[in-house]
Design an enzyme around this catalytic site. Structure first.
Site, PDB file in Angstrom:
ATOM      1  N   VAL A   1      42.970  45.028  34.748  1.00  0.00           N
ATOM      2  CA  VAL A   1      44.098  44.114  34.647  1.00  0.00           C
ATOM      3  C   VAL A   1      43.668  42.762  35.201  1.00  0.00           C
ATOM      4  CG1 VAL A   1      46.456  43.693  35.419  1.00  0.00           C
ATOM      5  CG2 VAL A   1      45.717  46.008  34.837  1.00  0.00           C
TER       6      VAL A   1
ATOM      7  N   VAL B   1      40.801  37.337  33.474  1.00  0.00           N
ATOM      8  CA  VAL B   1      39.474  37.276  32.857  1.00  0.00           C
ATOM      9  C   VAL B   1      39.348  38.341  31.766  1.00  0.00           C
ATOM     10  CG1 VAL B   1      36.981  37.378  33.196  1.00  0.00           C
ATOM     11  CG2 VAL B   1      38.432  36.447  34.990  1.00  0.00           C
TER      12      VAL B   1
ATOM     13  N   GLU C   1      42.415  51.749  30.793  1.00  0.00           N
ATOM     14  CA  GLU C   1      43.581  52.244  31.526  1.00  0.00           C
ATOM     15  C   GLU C   1      44.864  51.614  31.010  1.00  0.00           C
ATOM     16  OE1 GLU C   1      41.975  52.320  36.099  1.00  0.00           O
ATOM     17  OE2 GLU C   1      42.473  50.401  35.198  1.00  0.00           O
TER      18      GLU C   1
END
Lengths: 506, 506
Positions: free
Chosen positions: B265, B268, B289
């Site tokens: 998360v 970038v 994920e």
């Protein structure tokens, strides 16, 4: 005799001497050799190479890739400064010195991963593989000796292969090995091992006979292991672990036959396994890298149902015993490539109990397995990371002090981290055992200091934690003091504060 | 309507209000809830509990287990001091504060491993699971909403289950999920995923209807993600990574559709994925994920063949877009339990490219993902360790400085190690990219400093390495200086040496 050892008819014409074979090794080559923890390593050709360099005085440097440490050959090559780059593991004192001086470029790798790195291409080509073998099958398959290590991937990747047939290896070694190479991605399938005893491959390393450029007949022996017998401290650590196993069985967290056991090389691991021989546990399984003497003692005590590893690393006596009674053990053991013996996929699936040796551990449960004072390489991480991260239960052991008490193995902050606090379940010293599972860092610090630290260091550790915690934080540290003990040792030769006798030694 | 959402006829009688359901939560309970990175989290009952505690003033503490971070509910509970123990991940600023003050006992875990820890027994029993759902099937199966997280193992382990049916979740979410729970050892089989798109389980979480003690109908929304748009530095890092991918394809080390991508998360990761939308790469796969906004942008650009994750974590606008056009995406994505989305077995098999954010990195390639100044927890390690250790290619990114240049993210020695030098392939800052594969520590230090460090810190880093190396060692350090920058920052508010302007600020 030769018919039995080289069954591929055409290949019999390729028998050469070690002196002839070593001529194929040129400056700048990458040479990948069999050998895992001093077992089943290529010996004759590399030693002949060292002899040539010693005699000729020429400048010759090779990249040397192996399974793990070689026996005396690592030292012999190092003495001639033949090795430019070495991976993925070593344990020779002189080679270690060359590495720490920056003369040998050393890449310390998780032992299950070298095969992946080779496949991924950035380690370059393997110019030559040298593989010790029991025999060559009639279609060129190479039957390993006392270890499998990385030999399958080396043979697969190498442009050319030299086979060293070790005539001292009983021909009965055929059938002990189970060779399986994961396919290249994206066509890779699950590794179909669901039980320690599963056989999933061939008993030989498949090899295009055209690749085999020479066959050397050798009678070199493996360098025997020198397991130090358990001293009082080692035995205490082993006892703590065995008590802990009983405790876990009582609480229903382990079955009566425990879980597949991995134990690193060393005397504590050996002592734990020895201790199991007289315990009430039975029907044990072993899923490990290296079978040391104790595994065969366990077989003899009838406690082990099956053992899987990548090598035998045995004392001289035990080697004789095993070689002469192989038929008794052969249905209960298998030797696998290290990529499989150490594969996270299998380790996690089986829920292995991993027992490895720490060099240093810290109050929050981080473990240093490799670097003295954070700087000087000892051996390498070996398989400890392959197992620790994915095991069902991860145990690290170390004596609470070293150098007659002048070094504490329990420190505020380890000087190198190989295993993070996330990957360590249980720590053991001769002082006690610390079960860190389900504890927060602050709780871990308390139990590590109380249960594991040597009394000479306890007060200072408690003071560190107390002062660090006063400023808050999940993992309280005072960074400008974190390595104060290491600095003190560097300056005075003793990590202890104001210890007049030890200081006098300096 | 209710017929569609609660298909098990008898269960319709168990609809209660959130206020009624929260009464089942008692002091000392372990409550395990759905929710992964602010998505699909249980909201109504926990918020009703917080309200009760606020109004009654009673002392009530629970252990709160989740998939990963909850949305605003983490903050709401924390404000009432309801949480005694929290695991395995969080990202709320106020909860973080309570953790660092030692008020909340926090266990920071690899996200794939919480399920194993629960099975192994030492985390205790799960008294109550609260699971947000799209609907309940006619045999009690629970169809999740925007995340799967740990919900399957929670439902399996819990004594009792409360289901929060979120009426705002489109019923078309049914079929997106693929629920698979590894069996207890020793009966565990390989996870049969060999391609990102493989479906191996059920579309619902199997649940004995007798366990479901109450059903709450809710209309709470997920807390939207607030992805910061890429700034110049972020975009540069993304560009470095894309260039690197091209380089690897050119050298034959990656195929043209790369390898399955995992991205942590953050902005970038989001920027890298956005950059792929206009790149020449195509037919991409994602095995991650969390699907952030950029994944759907990639779908819209036709670049992605398939995406697998454990949650959607989307902005408000993207949530509306996805909810209203789910039929366009549904055949190209799957939501899995985090144990599977992050499982080392699958990550290694697929050869995932893992991209995650570092807080701090050191000259030898160790990465700190979690602890500010080695002491203060930020969020947690999340899945970064699950991916980094086993990925085909492991990349960490961070800006070279923080706090207007007063902190260097590139330091001599990271103040906390989450990812060791063995597990890090490539590092990226806005200054450049360092490919550490196949390099020794001394070589790594050179490329890290040259390519990644900010000019304000380069000279001092070079001096450190030079002086450290003069005493030899595989990984040369001067331990009494290793944390000097951290200490300087603590004392002066600036890691830089003699920087008058910055010092004036203090």
């Amino acid at each position: 005799m030769l018919e039995q050892r080289i069954r591929h008819t055409d290949l019999r014409a390729r028998v050469v001497t070690a002196e002839e074979a070593q001529e194929w090794i040129h400056d700048g080559m990458t040479v990948a050799v069999s050998g895992f923890t001093k077992s089943g390593d290529a010996k004759a050709v590399l030693q002949a190479l060292a002899k040539r360099v010693r005699q000729s005085g020429e400048q010759l440097k090779i990249n040397l890739y192996s399974g793990a440490s070689l026996g005396e050959t690592d030292a012999i090559l190092n003495a001639q400064h033949v090795v430019s780059c070495r991976l993925p593991y070593q344990s020779d004192p002189l080679l270690r010195k060359s590495i720490n001086q920056g003369e040998v470029q050393y890449m310390d790798q998780h032992l299950s991963q070298t095969a992946e790195f080779l496949r991924s291409g950035y380690l370059g080509d393997v110019d030559l593989a040298i593989i010790e073998a029991t025999a060559i099958t009639d279609d060129g398959g190479i039957i390993p000796t006392t270890s499998v290590g990385n030999s399958p991937v080396f043979v697969h990747q190498a442009k050319r292969v030299i086979v060293e047939i070790n005539l001292n290896t009983p021909i009965e070694f055929e059938g002990l090995h189970d060779i399986y190479l994961p396919a290249e991605r994206p066509n890779r399938m699950p590794i179909p091992i669901t039980h320690v005893a599963d056989r999933i491959g061939t008993t030989y390393i498949p090899c295009d006979p055209e690749k085999i450029v020479g066959i050397v007949l050798s009678t070199c022996s493996d360098t025997p292991s020198n397991i130090v017998p358990a001293d009082r401290d080692t035995q205490r650590m082993a006892d703590f672990i065995l008590d802990f196993f009983h405790h876990e069985v009582r609480y229903g967290r382990l079955p009566r036959n425990l879980a597949p056991l991995q134990s690193g090389v060393g005397s504590v691991s050996n002592a734990v396994l020895s201790g199991l021989a007289t315990s009430s546990f039975g029907n044990l399984e072993i899923y490990t890298e290296v079978m040391q003497d104790a595994v065969f003692e366990l077989f003899d005590s009838g406690k082990v149902a099956f053992a899987s590893a990548s090598s035998f690393t045995l004392s001289k006596d035990m080697t004789q015993h095993v070689n002469s009674s192989l038929s008794r053990y052969r249905d209960q053991l298998v030797l696998r490539p290290q990529e499989i013996s150490n594969h996270p996929e299998v380790v996690r699936r089986l829920g292995v109990i991993a027992m490895n040796t720490a060099l240093e551990l810290d109050i929050y449960g981080n473990v240093n397995s490799t670097h003295v004072s954070g700087t000087y390489m000892m051996n390498g991480i070996g398989g400890s990371g392959d197992f620790a991260r994915n095991a069902g239960l991860t145990i690290f052991v170390t004596k609470s002090t070293a150098k007659d008490g002048r070094i504490s193995s329990v420190v505020p902050f380890v000087s190198h981290v190989d295993h993070t606090e996330h990957d360590v379940d249980v720590l053991v010293t001769e002082r006690g055992i610390a079960d860190l599972r389900g504890l927060t860092p602050r709780e871990r610090a308390k139990t590590v200091i109380e249960n594991l630290a040597h009394p000479s260091y306890k007060d200072e550790l408690l003071s560190y934690v107390k002062r660090a915690t006063s400023s808050g934080g999940h993992t309280p540290h005072i960074l400008d003091e974190a390595f104060a003990w290491h600095t003190r040792f560097k300056e005075t030769g003793d990590m202890r504060e104001a210890e007049p006798i030890a200081k006098a030694i300096i």
